[in-house]
Motif scaffolding. Structure first.
Motif, PDB file in Angstrom:
ATOM      1  N   GLN A  16       1.457  14.491  -9.305  1.00 53.54           N
ATOM      2  CA  GLN A  16       2.737  15.377  -9.648  1.00 53.54           C
ATOM      3  C   GLN A  16       4.197  14.748  -9.133  1.00 53.54           C
ATOM      4  O   GLN A  16       4.186  13.981  -8.121  1.00 53.54           O
ATOM      5  CB  GLN A  16       2.481  16.681  -8.376  1.00 53.54           C
ATOM      6  CG  GLN A  16       1.334  17.545  -8.895  1.00 53.54           C
ATOM      7  CD  GLN A  16       1.416  18.160 -10.367  1.00 53.54           C
ATOM      8  OE1 GLN A  16       2.361  18.839 -10.741  1.00 53.54           O
ATOM      9  NE2 GLN A  16       0.586  17.844 -11.188  1.00 53.54           N
ATOM     10  N   PRO A  17       4.916  15.223  -9.708  1.00 50.73           N
ATOM     11  CA  PRO A  17       6.324  14.600  -9.403  1.00 50.73           C
ATOM     12  C   PRO A  17       6.865  14.918  -7.836  1.00 50.73           C
ATOM     13  O   PRO A  17       6.444  16.099  -7.380  1.00 50.73           O
ATOM     14  CB  PRO A  17       7.346  15.331 -10.254  1.00 50.73           C
ATOM     15  CG  PRO A  17       6.492  15.794 -11.402  1.00 50.73           C
ATOM     16  CD  PRO A  17       5.103  16.279 -10.911  1.00 50.73           C
ATOM     17  N   ILE A  18       7.282  14.004  -7.217  1.00 51.80           N
ATOM     18  CA  ILE A  18       7.521  14.271  -5.838  1.00 51.80           C
ATOM     19  C   ILE A  18       9.247  15.002  -6.038  1.00 51.80           C
ATOM     20  O   ILE A  18      10.194  14.336  -6.395  1.00 51.80           O
ATOM     21  CB  ILE A  18       7.786  13.112  -5.041  1.00 51.80           C
ATOM     22  CG1 ILE A  18       6.322  12.454  -5.003  1.00 51.80           C
ATOM     23  CG2 ILE A  18       8.437  13.247  -3.513  1.00 51.80           C
ATOM     24  CD1 ILE A  18       6.290  11.116  -4.245  1.00 51.80           C
ATOM     25  N   PRO A  19       9.379  16.154  -5.427  1.00 54.43           N
ATOM     26  CA  PRO A  19      10.530  16.653  -5.443  1.00 54.43           C
ATOM     27  C   PRO A  19      11.669  16.270  -4.721  1.00 54.43           C
ATOM     28  O   PRO A  19      11.682  15.643  -3.600  1.00 54.43           O
ATOM     29  CB  PRO A  19      10.498  18.139  -4.901  1.00 54.43           C
ATOM     30  CG  PRO A  19       8.921  18.297  -4.881  1.00 54.43           C
ATOM     31  CD  PRO A  19       8.404  16.991  -4.935  1.00 54.43           C
ATOM     32  N   ASN A  20      12.982  16.190  -5.187  1.00 58.18           N
ATOM     33  CA  ASN A  20      14.177  15.408  -4.685  1.00 58.18           C
ATOM     34  C   ASN A  20      13.843  13.843  -4.393  1.00 58.18           C
ATOM     35  O   ASN A  20      14.522  13.313  -3.473  1.00 58.18           O
ATOM     36  CB  ASN A  20      14.539  16.214  -3.272  1.00 58.18           C
ATOM     37  CG  ASN A  20      14.893  17.686  -3.620  1.00 58.18           C
ATOM     38  OD1 ASN A  20      15.309  18.186  -4.774  1.00 58.18           O
ATOM     39  ND2 ASN A  20      14.245  18.695  -2.921  1.00 58.18           N
ATOM     40  N   ALA A  21      12.961  13.277  -5.103  1.00 56.45           N
ATOM     41  CA  ALA A  21      12.927  11.864  -4.877  1.00 56.45           C
ATOM     42  C   ALA A  21      14.077  11.109  -5.566  1.00 56.45           C
ATOM     43  O   ALA A  21      14.799  11.562  -6.198  1.00 56.45           O
ATOM     44  CB  ALA A  21      11.540  11.366  -5.403  1.00 56.45           C
ATOM     45  N   SER A  22      14.457  10.216  -4.699  1.00 56.41           N
ATOM     46  CA  SER A  22      15.590   9.392  -5.399  1.00 56.41           C
ATOM     47  C   SER A  22      15.138   7.953  -5.637  1.00 56.41           C
ATOM     48  O   SER A  22      14.418   7.497  -4.962  1.00 56.41           O
ATOM     49  CB  SER A  22      16.935   9.326  -4.427  1.00 56.41           C
ATOM     50  OG  SER A  22      16.673   8.697  -3.192  1.00 56.41           O
ATOM     51  N   LEU A  23      15.670   7.264  -6.490  1.00 58.06           N
ATOM     52  CA  LEU A  23      15.480   5.707  -6.793  1.00 58.06           C
ATOM     53  C   LEU A  23      16.934   5.180  -6.584  1.00 58.06           C
ATOM     54  O   LEU A  23      17.760   5.565  -6.900  1.00 58.06           O
ATOM     55  CB  LEU A  23      15.020   5.789  -8.240  1.00 58.06           C
ATOM     56  CG  LEU A  23      13.918   6.318  -8.781  1.00 58.06           C
ATOM     57  CD1 LEU A  23      13.779   6.248 -10.261  1.00 58.06           C
ATOM     58  CD2 LEU A  23      12.790   5.541  -8.330  1.00 58.06           C
ATOM     59  N   ARG A  24      16.551   3.783  -6.231  1.00 56.08           N
ATOM     60  CA  ARG A  24      17.495   2.813  -6.345  1.00 56.08           C
ATOM     61  C   ARG A  24      17.093   1.805  -7.256  1.00 56.08           C
ATOM     62  O   ARG A  24      16.335   1.087  -7.292  1.00 56.08           O
ATOM     63  CB  ARG A  24      17.586   2.182  -4.897  1.00 56.08           C
ATOM     64  CG  ARG A  24      18.800   0.967  -4.918  1.00 56.08           C
ATOM     65  CD  ARG A  24      18.997   0.443  -3.688  1.00 56.08           C
ATOM     66  NE  ARG A  24      19.309   1.333  -2.624  1.00 56.08           N
ATOM     67  CZ  ARG A  24      18.889   1.148  -1.357  1.00 56.08           C
ATOM     68  NH1 ARG A  24      18.491   0.131  -0.873  1.00 56.08           N
ATOM     69  NH2 ARG A  24      19.089   2.102  -0.325  1.00 56.08           N
ATOM     70  N   LEU A  25      18.052   1.755  -8.329  1.00 54.70           N
ATOM     71  CA  LEU A  25      17.662   0.679  -9.528  1.00 54.70           C
ATOM     72  C   LEU A  25      18.588  -0.379  -9.333  1.00 54.70           C
ATOM     73  O   LEU A  25      19.934  -0.184  -9.131  1.00 54.70           O
ATOM     74  CB  LEU A  25      18.079   1.542 -10.966  1.00 54.70           C
ATOM     75  CG  LEU A  25      17.309   2.609 -11.108  1.00 54.70           C
ATOM     76  CD1 LEU A  25      17.684   3.336 -12.436  1.00 54.70           C
ATOM     77  CD2 LEU A  25      15.806   2.446 -11.096  1.00 54.70           C
ATOM     78  N   VAL A  28       0.905  -1.068   0.095  1.00 52.15           N
ATOM     79  CA  VAL A  28       0.171   0.174   0.082  1.00 52.15           C
ATOM     80  C   VAL A  28       1.116   1.086   0.275  1.00 52.15           C
ATOM     81  O   VAL A  28       1.695   1.454   1.085  1.00 52.15           O
ATOM     82  CB  VAL A  28      -0.926   0.047   1.266  1.00 52.15           C
ATOM     83  CG1 VAL A  28      -1.925   1.200   1.156  1.00 52.15           C
ATOM     84  CG2 VAL A  28      -1.835  -1.160   1.325  1.00 52.15           C
ATOM     85  N   SER A  29       0.860   2.014  -1.031  1.00 54.12           N
ATOM     86  CA  SER A  29       1.858   3.228  -1.240  1.00 54.12           C
ATOM     87  C   SER A  29       1.174   4.164  -2.231  1.00 54.12           C
ATOM     88  O   SER A  29       0.325   3.939  -3.046  1.00 54.12           O
ATOM     89  CB  SER A  29       3.083   2.612  -1.942  1.00 54.12           C
ATOM     90  OG  SER A  29       4.088   3.737  -2.206  1.00 54.12           O
ATOM     91  N   ASN A  30       1.242   5.445  -1.672  1.00 50.47           N
ATOM     92  CA  ASN A  30       0.858   6.465  -2.629  1.00 50.47           C
ATOM     93  C   ASN A  30       1.933   7.011  -3.561  1.00 50.47           C
ATOM     94  O   ASN A  30       1.826   8.081  -4.227  1.00 50.47           O
ATOM     95  CB  ASN A  30       0.525   7.599  -1.754  1.00 50.47           C
ATOM     96  CG  ASN A  30      -0.542   8.678  -2.365  1.00 50.47           C
ATOM     97  OD1 ASN A  30      -1.127   8.209  -3.244  1.00 50.47           O
ATOM     98  ND2 ASN A  30      -0.420   9.819  -1.984  1.00 50.47           N
ATOM     99  N   ILE A  31       3.200   6.171  -3.710  1.00 48.31           N
ATOM    100  CA  ILE A  31       4.059   6.795  -4.470  1.00 48.31           C
ATOM    101  C   ILE A  31       4.213   5.668  -6.000  1.00 48.31           C
ATOM    102  O   ILE A  31       4.154   4.464  -5.678  1.00 48.31           O
ATOM    103  CB  ILE A  31       5.393   6.649  -3.932  1.00 48.31           C
ATOM    104  CG1 ILE A  31       5.407   7.702  -2.850  1.00 48.31           C
ATOM    105  CG2 ILE A  31       6.716   6.885  -4.773  1.00 48.31           C
ATOM    106  CD1 ILE A  31       6.826   7.888  -1.821  1.00 48.31           C
TER     107      ILE A  31
END
Length: 181
Positions: free
Chosen positions: A158-167, A132-135
């Motif tokens: 809307q985009p989430i500012p300063n979000a980072s991803l781990r690929l 369950v996530s809102n992202i």
């Protein structure tokens, strides 16, 4: 030989079982979902439980692996499960196949272990993780074999500012990857 074949057919008709279909194992907060049960046969009770886990959504633990399942069980948040429903089918003939539907309520943000228990016995091989996530992560193929990723809020889009991803990449892909923020 014909009697043995008939006996095998009879046993197949009476074999306890069920099939559960949860269309999505990832939902947004506030969203309910229906679980469809089919081929429910020769069961007294079927208990469906969602237990909140104290883990991050990026876990690599799988409830299908015995060691991982044991590790996940240790991560269950103590207390009552987030949602539990027991269905009773004891008054049905053992050969009758039934259908049923339950509504999974809106659950708070988190990762949950979905488990099924038939007549009191947990079926580990049918367990799964429920998120369950809102992202949400959106991606778009770009020229020159690149991909653009955007992390968005599901409620607003809307985009989430300063979000980072781990690929992470499957070990089968040995080529080095470049990642830019």
């Amino acid at each position: 030989p014909h009697m043995a074949k008939l006996e095998n057919e009879r046993m197949d008709l009476l074999r306890p079982g069920f099939y559960a279909n949860v269309s999505k194992n990832w939902v947004v907060p506030g969203q309910t979902q229906k679980m469809y049960l089919s081929n429910v046969r020769n069961l007294q009770t079927l208990k469906i439980t969602f237990s909140r886990l104290n883990i991050e959504g990026e876990t690599r633990l799988s409830p299908y692996n015995d060691d991982d399942y044991a590790a996940l069980k240790k991560k269950v948040v103590p207390g009552e499960p987030a949602f539990s429903r027991t269905l009773t089918y004891g008054d049905q003939p053992p050969y009758k196949q039934l259908k049923d539907t339950i509504e999974i309520p809106s659950l708070p943000t988190g990762v949950y272990l979905l488990e099924y228990a038939v007549d009191g016995n947990v079926l580990k091989n049918k367990s799964l993780l429920y998120y369950v996530s809102n992202i949400n992560v959106l991606y778009e193929q770009q020229p020159q074999k690149t991909i653009r990723y955007v992390v968005v809020n599901n409620s607003t889009g809307q985009p989430i500012p300063n979000a980072s991803l781990r690929l992470t990449f499957d070990e089968r892909y040995k080529a080095k990857r470049k990642v830019k923020n």
